[in-house]
Scaffold this active site. Structure first.
Site, PDB file in Angstrom:
ATOM      1  N   PRO A 125       0.828  -1.210   0.000  1.00  0.00           N
ATOM      2  CA  PRO A 125       0.000   0.000   0.000  1.00  0.00           C
ATOM      3  C   PRO A 125       0.861   1.259   0.000  1.00  0.00           C
ATOM      4  O   PRO A 125       1.809   1.371   0.776  1.00  0.00           O
ATOM      5  CB  PRO A 125      -0.787  -0.109   1.310  1.00  0.00           C
ATOM      6  N   CYS A 126       0.525   2.197  -0.868  1.00  0.00           N
ATOM      7  CA  CYS A 126       1.306   3.429  -0.967  1.00  0.00           C
ATOM      8  C   CYS A 126       0.489   4.670  -0.686  1.00  0.00           C
ATOM      9  O   CYS A 126       1.026   5.741  -0.481  1.00  0.00           O
ATOM     10  CB  CYS A 126       1.907   3.550  -2.374  1.00  0.00           C
TER      11      CYS A 126
END
Length: 361
Positions: free
Chosen positions: A88-89
């Site tokens: 996840p960014c």
């Protein structure tokens, strides 16, 4: 002479899915012929849907604290090792909404943790699925440096071209110790899967009510004003189709013109929009049902993410919570994308197994 058993050992792929969430990537990999031995995620809420739908163990742990030694023990001696995941960014990701504050540096740090594990585990194969913007960030170059000794390929895939009924672009990276052949997803020119294909067969429901046989097939209530708005909306249209008295204050501003799909209905004969963590909200995008006067249900959102209709997100007698399940569904890797990734890797491995056989003949 090599036996069928030894050939199978050379081509069978087993995977560990990092940042596994509710199992979108895992389920797709399994459907595509990859054996997933475990998924890792720090969100305990993911445990039930992950384990209820996939023959793989759920390990509740922050990937940043996970050691390569622990991951290596998850694999058996048999077969090829694949390290997979979608780090996840985004600031709204599962990892940054887990009860602690998180800045953008911490979000990108998860990609670095993925790279560290590649160095420590040295799997035969690696695949990473992520937002296209990650390519422009320095952490991506750092991740590539962690893949030293691998053949690496990546591209941005339009998911509607591979059978996902939504317009969703994702960067997909492959890395292999075998060679460069076949390390890319082939996008198809066949007819795209539409919203109608995905959800038209589901029973009609009313806003604020659930299907008695499927508690996930539930749409949130609409205010009186939003009910008037959706009744005035046509598939593929915009809020500009409404009478001016129904328009929101933000629509009357010049900046409002840049959000034409907000409060929009989907179209039956087109792919849907990108499913987000707020995909159950009529006012959050083009998430209105094509003909029923409501937003799409959580089940419909999951099916637009290509989860099977029977995928279990809730325990028996558990009630659906929109914000929670919307986050889990919206953050998931589309199952079909995971399946295509598996098919790509299996074809890649088969090519080099056949080449080895020809050399030994």
């Amino acid at each position: 002479m090599k036996t069928k058993e030894s050939k199978k050992k050379r081509t069978e792929i087993q995977a560990v899915d990092l940042f596994c969430g509710v199992g979108g990537l895992t389920h797709g990999l399994i459907l595509g012929g990859v054996k997933v031995v475990a998924g890792v995620d720090l969100d305990s809420i993911c445990r039930f849907p992950y384990e209820a739908n996939n023959a793989a163990a759920f390990i509740e742990q922050d990937v940043k604290t996970l050691s390569g030694k622990t991951v290596r023990k998850l694999f058996s001696e048999r077969g090829l090792k694949l390290l997979a995941g979608c780090a996840p960014c985004q600031p709204f990701s599962t990892y940054s909404r887990g009860g602690r504050k998180s800045g953008i540096n911490e979000d990108w740090e998860l990609v670095a943790s993925f790279g560290r594990l590649v160095r420590e585990v040295q799997p035969d194969l690696v695949t990473m699925e992520n937002v296209p913007q990650v390519e422009q960030h320095p952490v991506f170059q750092e991740f590539l440096s962690d893949l030293h000794g691998y053949h690496v390929s990546w591209s941005v895939v339009e998911c509607s071209s591979i059978g996902v009924p939504q317009t969703r672009k994702r960067l997909v990276l492959f890395a292999s110790k075998f060679g460069p052949e076949g390390l890319s997803i082939s996008e198809s020119n066949r007819r795209k899967v539409t919203v109608k294909d995905a959800i038209a067969h589901l029973r009609p429901v009313v806003a604020g009510q659930a299907d008695k046989k499927d508690p996930l097939h539930i749409a949130p209530r609409l205010s009186d004003l939003n009910m008037k708005r959706i009744k005035a909306s046509r598939p593929g249209g915009t809020w500009r189709d409404w009478h001016p008295s129904m328009r929101a204050a933000c629509h009357r501003k010049v900046s409002g013109d840049t959000y034409p799909s907000v409060y929009g209905r989907m179209e039956w004969n087109q792919p849907g929009p990108t499913m987000t963590t707020q995909c159950f909200g009529y006012g959050n995008g083009r998430f209105g049902h094509p003909e029923q006067d409501r937003a799409i249900t959580l089940r419909e959102a999951a099916m637009l993410q290509t989860f099977p209709v029977g995928y279990r997100f809730l325990k028996k007698d558990e009630k659906a919570k929109f914000s929670l399940l919307g986050r889990l569904i919206g953050n998931a890797v589309p199952v079909r994308l995971g399946e295509v990734i598996a098919e790509t890797l299996k074809s890649h491995v088969a090519f080099y197994a056949s080449a080895e056989k020809r050399e030994c003949a």
